[in-house]
Design an enzyme around this catalytic site. Structure first.
Site, mmCIF file in Angstrom:
data_model
loop_
_atom_site.group_PDB
_atom_site.id
_atom_site.type_symbol
_atom_site.label_atom_id
_atom_site.label_comp_id
_atom_site.label_asym_id
_atom_site.label_seq_id
_atom_site.Cartn_x
_atom_site.Cartn_y
_atom_site.Cartn_z
ATOM 1 N N ASP A 284 21.166 -55.232 -35.217
ATOM 2 C CA ASP A 284 21.155 -54.704 -35.751
ATOM 3 C C ASP A 284 23.015 -55.324 -35.374
ATOM 4 O O ASP A 284 23.522 -55.018 -33.830
ATOM 5 C CB ASP A 284 22.227 -52.911 -35.972
ATOM 6 N N ARG B 221 26.383 -51.323 -44.902
ATOM 7 C CA ARG B 221 25.517 -51.239 -46.531
ATOM 8 C C ARG B 221 24.969 -49.774 -46.032
ATOM 9 O O ARG B 221 24.576 -48.824 -44.961
ATOM 10 C CB ARG B 221 23.885 -51.971 -45.635
ATOM 11 N N THR C 39 19.571 -46.501 -50.202
ATOM 12 C CA THR C 39 19.012 -47.576 -51.006
ATOM 13 C C THR C 39 19.237 -48.833 -51.041
ATOM 14 O O THR C 39 19.199 -50.331 -51.056
ATOM 15 C CB THR C 39 20.596 -48.385 -51.593
ATOM 16 N N ASP D 187 26.250 -52.962 -34.089
ATOM 17 C CA ASP D 187 25.809 -52.319 -33.234
ATOM 18 C C ASP D 187 26.016 -53.040 -31.726
ATOM 19 O O ASP D 187 26.751 -52.854 -30.591
ATOM 20 C CB ASP D 187 24.862 -51.835 -33.039
HETATM 21 C C1 PRP Z 1 25.546 -56.094 -41.498
HETATM 22 C C2 PRP Z 1 25.161 -57.426 -41.434
HETATM 23 C C3 PRP Z 1 25.533 -57.663 -43.010
HETATM 24 C C4 PRP Z 1 24.642 -56.689 -43.705
HETATM 25 C C5 PRP Z 1 23.119 -57.970 -43.768
HETATM 26 O O1 PRP Z 1 26.424 -54.853 -41.458
HETATM 27 O O2 PRP Z 1 25.824 -57.921 -40.521
HETATM 28 O O3 PRP Z 1 27.167 -58.103 -43.075
HETATM 29 O O4 PRP Z 1 24.206 -55.550 -43.035
HETATM 30 O O5 PRP Z 1 22.477 -57.377 -45.175
HETATM 31 P P1 PRP Z 1 22.696 -57.576 -46.396
HETATM 32 O O6 PRP Z 1 21.800 -58.705 -46.769
HETATM 33 O O7 PRP Z 1 20.947 -56.869 -46.591
HETATM 34 O O8 PRP Z 1 23.223 -57.208 -47.292
HETATM 35 P P2 PRP Z 1 26.102 -53.528 -41.483
HETATM 36 O O9 PRP Z 1 25.915 -52.747 -43.026
HETATM 37 O O10 PRP Z 1 24.925 -53.218 -40.513
HETATM 38 O O11 PRP Z 1 28.041 -53.309 -41.440
HETATM 39 P P3 PRP Z 1 28.225 -53.530 -40.089
HETATM 40 O O12 PRP Z 1 28.115 -54.964 -39.499
HETATM 41 O O13 PRP Z 1 29.186 -52.955 -39.921
HETATM 42 O O14 PRP Z 1 27.173 -52.738 -39.110
HETATM 43 N N1 URA Z 2 22.071 -56.640 -40.567
HETATM 44 C C1 URA Z 2 21.822 -56.601 -39.210
HETATM 45 O O1 URA Z 2 22.694 -56.394 -38.330
HETATM 46 N N2 URA Z 2 20.059 -56.910 -38.924
HETATM 47 C C2 URA Z 2 19.668 -57.094 -39.632
HETATM 48 O O2 URA Z 2 18.613 -56.589 -39.740
HETATM 49 C C3 URA Z 2 19.413 -56.288 -40.721
HETATM 50 C C4 URA Z 2 20.515 -56.350 -41.417
#
Ligand code: PRP
Ligand code: URA
Length: 209
Positions: free
Chosen positions: A200, A104, A108, A203
């Site tokens: 997150d 994400r 945005t 993480d």
């Molecule tokens: C997180 C999570 C989802 C997304 C959810 O990924 O694992 O894929 O955010 O958010 P959304 O519903 O608003 O799209 P992130 O973008 O943090 O990437 P990562 O898994 O690589 O940390």
């Molecule tokens: N992605 C995450 O990992 N946690 C949140 O709370 C939202 C998006």
């Protein structure tokens, strides 16, 4: 919502509470995500087709059942979706695995795709998309768009925690997709994080913060 199943189960509530705790370390976090994913997969595969066959036990002949119908594809949304793959494989060990990489944009909140590798026969498989968090729903929505571009017709989405905003988007864009979650949370905060959520997920799974 008609397409959403929430696994309302005391064992899951117990496990999610430990996941939420900011003091839970990555090792335990990974184990819990695997365990909850296994339970979600169990629920999401209740409608798999079976065929009968003859089995002989040491005592008598009886009717056995084996899974038939379409093969399964598991598609984690990277990174955090990776944490759910082993749990789903416990239920469906013969499944093939595709990967869709999305992150994400922190300002945005729009998803950006950076990777896509799917089984060559993906369009003939029942697909389980896995991602522990559905916040705005944008990442899941775009991943499902991509799978539909590849010809997938049977798609389910498995997630651990969702915000109401995600359901609204997914119902509008993908009303055919059944969603299985273990907890519906209250809302998103100003940074797009689920409240109360667990932070997150990527993480916390991989220890990157
Ligand atoms: C997180 C999570 C989802 C997304 C959810 O990924 O694992 O894929 O955010 O958010 P959304 O519903 O608003 O799209 P992130 O973008 O943090 O990437 P990562 O898994 O690589 O940390
Ligand atoms: N992605 C995450 O990992 N946690 C949140 O709370 C939202 C998006």
């Amino acid at each position: 919502m008609k397409n959403v199943t929430v696994l309302d189960h005391p064992v899951i509530k117990h496990k999610i509470s430990i996941l939420r705790d900011k003091n839970t370390g990555s090792n335990e976090f990974r184990s819990l995500v695997t365990e909850i994913a296994m339970m979600l997969a169990y629920e999401a595969t209740k409608d798999l087709e079976l065929e009968e066959y003859d089995v002989e036990t040491p005592v008598a002949k009886t009717t056995g059942y084996r899974l038939t119908g379409k093969k399964i594809g598991i598609v984690p949304i990277l990174r955090a979706g990776l944490g759910m793959v082993d749990g789903v494989l416990e239920v469906l060990p013969a499944a093939k695995i595709g990967h869709i990489g999305m992150y994400r944009n922190e300002e945005t909140l729009q998803p950006v795709e950076y990777y896509c590798k799917l089984p060559s026969d993906v369009e003939n498989r029942d697909i389980l998309v896995v991602d522990p968090m559905l916040a705005t729903g944008g990442s899941a929505c775009d991943a499902i768009d991509r799978l539909k571009e590849y010809g997938c017709k049977s798609i389910k989405l498995l997630s651990i925690i969702a915000a109401p905003e995600a359901f609204k988007l997914l119902e509008e864009k993908h009303p055919d997709v059944k969603i299985y979650i273990s907890q519906l949370d209250e809302r998103l905060n100003e940074n797009g994080y689920i409240v109360p959520g667990l932070g997150d997920a990527g993480d916390r799974l991989f220890g990157t913060k």
